[in-house]
Design an enzyme around this catalytic site. Structure first.
Site, mmCIF file in Angstrom:
data_model
loop_
_atom_site.group_PDB
_atom_site.id
_atom_site.type_symbol
_atom_site.label_atom_id
_atom_site.label_comp_id
_atom_site.label_asym_id
_atom_site.label_seq_id
_atom_site.Cartn_x
_atom_site.Cartn_y
_atom_site.Cartn_z
ATOM 1 N N GLY A 97 3.919 -7.000 33.607
ATOM 2 C CA GLY A 97 3.866 -8.113 34.558
ATOM 3 C C GLY A 97 4.543 -7.765 35.873
ATOM 4 O O GLY A 97 3.988 -7.983 36.958
ATOM 5 N N LYS A 98 5.757 -7.210 35.802
ATOM 6 C CA LYS A 98 6.468 -6.823 37.019
ATOM 7 C C LYS A 98 5.749 -5.686 37.730
ATOM 8 O O LYS A 98 5.792 -5.591 38.966
ATOM 9 C CB LYS A 98 7.902 -6.420 36.681
ATOM 10 C CG LYS A 98 8.815 -7.602 36.389
ATOM 11 C CD LYS A 98 10.251 -7.163 36.260
ATOM 12 C CE LYS A 98 11.159 -8.371 35.993
ATOM 13 N NZ LYS A 98 12.572 -7.962 35.839
ATOM 14 N N SER A 143 1.377 -20.490 36.622
ATOM 15 C CA SER A 143 1.836 -20.921 35.304
ATOM 16 C C SER A 143 3.350 -20.796 35.200
ATOM 17 O O SER A 143 4.009 -20.123 36.004
ATOM 18 C CB SER A 143 1.168 -20.088 34.208
ATOM 19 O OG SER A 143 1.588 -18.733 34.283
ATOM 20 N N GLN A 176 2.804 -8.130 26.496
ATOM 21 C CA GLN A 176 3.893 -8.704 27.273
ATOM 22 C C GLN A 176 5.235 -8.129 26.829
ATOM 23 O O GLN A 176 5.355 -7.541 25.760
ATOM 24 C CB GLN A 176 3.885 -10.228 27.148
ATOM 25 C CG GLN A 176 2.702 -10.872 27.861
ATOM 26 C CD GLN A 176 2.664 -12.378 27.709
ATOM 27 O OE1 GLN A 176 3.471 -12.961 26.993
ATOM 28 N NE2 GLN A 176 1.702 -13.023 28.360
ATOM 29 N N ARG A 177 6.242 -8.287 27.702
ATOM 30 C CA ARG A 177 7.604 -7.798 27.489
ATOM 31 C C ARG A 177 7.661 -6.268 27.443
ATOM 32 O O ARG A 177 8.484 -5.682 26.743
ATOM 33 C CB ARG A 177 8.237 -8.397 26.219
ATOM 34 C CG ARG A 177 8.233 -9.917 26.199
ATOM 35 C CD ARG A 177 9.117 -10.462 25.113
ATOM 36 N NE ARG A 177 10.522 -10.170 25.388
ATOM 37 C CZ ARG A 177 11.303 -10.861 26.211
ATOM 38 N NH1 ARG A 177 10.808 -11.877 26.894
ATOM 39 N NH2 ARG A 177 12.563 -10.530 26.381
ATOM 40 N N LYS A 178 6.749 -5.633 28.184
ATOM 41 C CA LYS A 178 6.763 -4.179 28.320
ATOM 42 C C LYS A 178 6.852 -3.756 29.787
ATOM 43 O O LYS A 178 6.723 -2.577 30.094
ATOM 44 C CB LYS A 178 5.510 -3.572 27.697
ATOM 45 C CG LYS A 178 5.378 -3.790 26.200
ATOM 46 C CD LYS A 178 4.098 -3.162 25.670
ATOM 47 C CE LYS A 178 3.912 -3.428 24.190
ATOM 48 N NZ LYS A 178 2.633 -2.862 23.679
ATOM 49 N N GLU A 227 -1.082 -17.245 44.740
ATOM 50 C CA GLU A 227 -1.770 -18.515 44.986
ATOM 51 C C GLU A 227 -1.298 -19.561 43.991
ATOM 52 O O GLU A 227 -1.120 -19.273 42.812
ATOM 53 C CB GLU A 227 -3.282 -18.301 44.844
ATOM 54 C CG GLU A 227 -4.113 -19.556 45.083
ATOM 55 C CD GLU A 227 -5.594 -19.304 44.891
ATOM 56 O OE1 GLU A 227 -6.237 -20.068 44.140
ATOM 57 O OE2 GLU A 227 -6.104 -18.331 45.482
ATOM 58 N N CYS A 258 -5.109 -14.573 41.101
ATOM 59 C CA CYS A 258 -4.884 -14.812 39.671
ATOM 60 C C CYS A 258 -4.227 -13.567 39.091
ATOM 61 O O CYS A 258 -4.582 -12.438 39.457
ATOM 62 C CB CYS A 258 -6.211 -15.107 38.976
ATOM 63 S SG CYS A 258 -6.044 -15.536 37.224
ATOM 64 N N ILE A 259 -3.277 -13.743 38.186
ATOM 65 C CA ILE A 259 -2.566 -12.610 37.586
ATOM 66 C C ILE A 259 -2.342 -12.899 36.108
ATOM 67 O O ILE A 259 -2.047 -14.039 35.730
ATOM 68 C CB ILE A 259 -1.228 -12.345 38.321
ATOM 69 C CG1 ILE A 259 -0.574 -11.072 37.804
ATOM 70 C CG2 ILE A 259 -0.301 -13.531 38.240
ATOM 71 C CD1 ILE A 259 0.593 -10.593 38.657
ATOM 72 N N LEU A 260 -2.520 -11.873 35.292
ATOM 73 C CA LEU A 260 -2.400 -12.054 33.842
ATOM 74 C C LEU A 260 -2.002 -10.747 33.174
ATOM 75 O O LEU A 260 -2.532 -9.685 33.501
ATOM 76 C CB LEU A 260 -3.742 -12.530 33.251
ATOM 77 C CG LEU A 260 -3.837 -12.539 31.721
ATOM 78 C CD1 LEU A 260 -3.020 -13.700 31.148
ATOM 79 C CD2 LEU A 260 -5.274 -12.621 31.250
#
Length: 469
Positions: free
Chosen positions: A324-325, A349, A319-321, A345, A311-313
């Site tokens: 995530g990457k 989303s 966000q947009r900083k 997995e 799971c990743i969040l």
């Protein structure tokens, strides 16, 4: 001519057996397993629709049109999911506004939870009756038939159980976020529409005064785990902590509650023991506050699932900083240390899929633009990146760089325009010094060993200590 029956004859007639009336049996449908299932659709009474009567509620399941006051030109087709009566305070406010406008029209006492047709469920919301219109234009809707790994019945059961989100907002530190989906918080918290979280230990409360009282006593300044990474880049300092789900059960369960508010088709396990949680934090003068995380199974390098992320969040307020990457890049760096390929997995989303696609394209273009790898195969790309063959092939096809030659078969041919555009994009991001942005993780700064290797080392260390004593 028949004469009148005597009392004895009438009694004998009454006791005579009569033929039973044959009633056709109701047909039953069969489940996927082959067992009979009663069709309850005919037993449900269909609600009537009264478009001209404001005193009657709109029926559940009715499709209508929704207008947006901030954007009058925007109109969406909606489906009524649920309804409830407005509170007395809201009704008083509506009546007060009507009196100012000298309007004598009746007040509609219901508000409705609606789903925007063709949109993701995170757009679902409660709206008042005055925003709903009974007529509107024909709108072409692009329905997405992605079952996210569920069969039809399981998907239907999931959507029915989570059709209305139970928490509207959460606050973590100074950040207030609108929630997207349902999360199974304990029953005593369902009466609160906003929950307050401690930004360090993630304890949550329904009242702000309770959070303030907790913060005066809370001694935590970072997640309860080992720090495995720290870096400072473009005005932002980040630190990553590894938290054992078997040791910090309450903390990891709380982070799962938060994640479920922003991830729809993920199963929430109450037992977090089989998982390791890698919590990304932003280092501030107050301490290390959570901005996102990913989880993976313990000893995943020994499993055949091929997943390096369960799971990743990234929290919406962060966000947009580049967080995530960063999380994705770190998960692949851990896979490189484990010496295996990995992938997220499924189901994943739509926003997560976009982030992964962007990361995969960037990594592969970095390799293809390097003169050192002028001739390279998919197998060699997999060894360099720990990406699976499947995702490498998908990315190369998305970049349109695979060509077929009748003599040599499939070849990777990258136009210079694509490489130049990729380099220009990277230079533009690096040149913008005002932008708060974190780059992908630096492999040299990762201080981490696989979980099973630590267990082996610990098991070997104990007998050695026993022999010396």
């Amino acid at each position: 001519v028949c004469g009148a029956l005597s009392a004895r004859d009438r009694e004998a007639w009454r006791r005579m057996p009569r033929a039973k009336k044959l009633v056709p049996k109701r047909k039953h449908k069969k489940n996927a397993s082959g067992t009979l299932k009663k069709d309850k659709s005919s037993d449900k009474k269909k609600e009537e629709y009264f478009p001209d009567d404001i005193s009657k509620p709109l029926p559940i399941g009715k499709k209508l049109w929704l207008h947006f006051p901030d954007n009058p030109s925007r109109i969406e087709i909606i489906k009524i999911i649920e309804r409830k009566k407005q509170s007395d305070e809201d009704l008083k406010e509506i009546r007060r506004k009507r009196q100012k406008l000298e309007s004598e029209s009746k007040v509609h006492v219901w508000e409705y939870y609606v789903h925007l047709e063709g949109k993701d469920r995170r757009m679902d919301c409660w709206v008042t009756y005055d925003r709903i219109k009974h007529t509107g234009p024909e709108i072409k809707i692009d329905y997405h038939h992605d079952n996210h790994g569920f069969d039809e019945q399981s998907l239907k059961n999931h959507e029915e159980a989570t059709k209305v989100k139970n928490v509207d907002q959460i606050q973590i530190g100074p950040h207030v976020m609108n929630t997207w989906y349902f999360s199974p918080f304990p029953a005593e918290y369902t009466k609160y529409k906003k929950l307050y979280f401690c930004e360090f230990c993630l304890s949550f409360f329904g009242v702000l005064s309770e959070l303030r009282r907790h913060c005066r006593r809370c001694k935590w300044t970072h997640p309860p785990g080992n720090e495995i990474y720290r870096s400072k880049d473009q005005g932002i300092e980040v630190a990553m902590f590894e938290v054992d789900g078997g040791k910090e059960i309450v903390y990891t369960q709380n982070i799962c509650y938060i994640a479920k508010l922003f991830l729809d088709h993920k199963t929430l396990w109450e037992d977090t023991t089989p998982f390791l949680f890698y919590v990304l934090t932003e280092v501030t003068p107050r301490g290390c506050s959570v901005v996102g995380y990913f989880s993976k199974e313990k000893c995943s390098e020994l499993h055949n699932s091929g997943n390096n992320v369960a799971c990743i969040l990234t929290l919406p307020c962060h966000q947009r900083k580049g967080f995530g990457k960063f999380l994705i890049s770190l998960s692949y760096e851990l896979s490189k240390i484990e010496g295996k390929t990995g992938s997220p997995e499924e189901p994943i989303s739509d926003l997560g899929q976009q982030a992964y696609n962007s990361y995969w394209k960037g990594v592969i273009l970095d390799i293809l633009s390097n003169k050192k790898y002028s001739q390279i195969t998919i197998r060699e790309i997999s060894k360099l990146t720990s990406m699976t063959y499947k995702h490498i092939e998908q990315t190369l096809k998305a970049l349109d760089v695979i060509q077929y030659d009748s003599a040599e078969g499939y070849l990777i041919s990258v136009p210079m325009s694509l490489i130049n555009a990729h380099k220009a994009k990277k230079k533009k991001i690096a040149a913008d010094k005002k932008r708060i942005y974190v780059r992908p993780c630096d492999p040299k700064k990762v201080r981490w060993y696989p979980h099973h290797a630590r267990l082996i080392h610990k098991a070997q260390k104990v007998p050695a200590a026993a022999t010396t004593t």
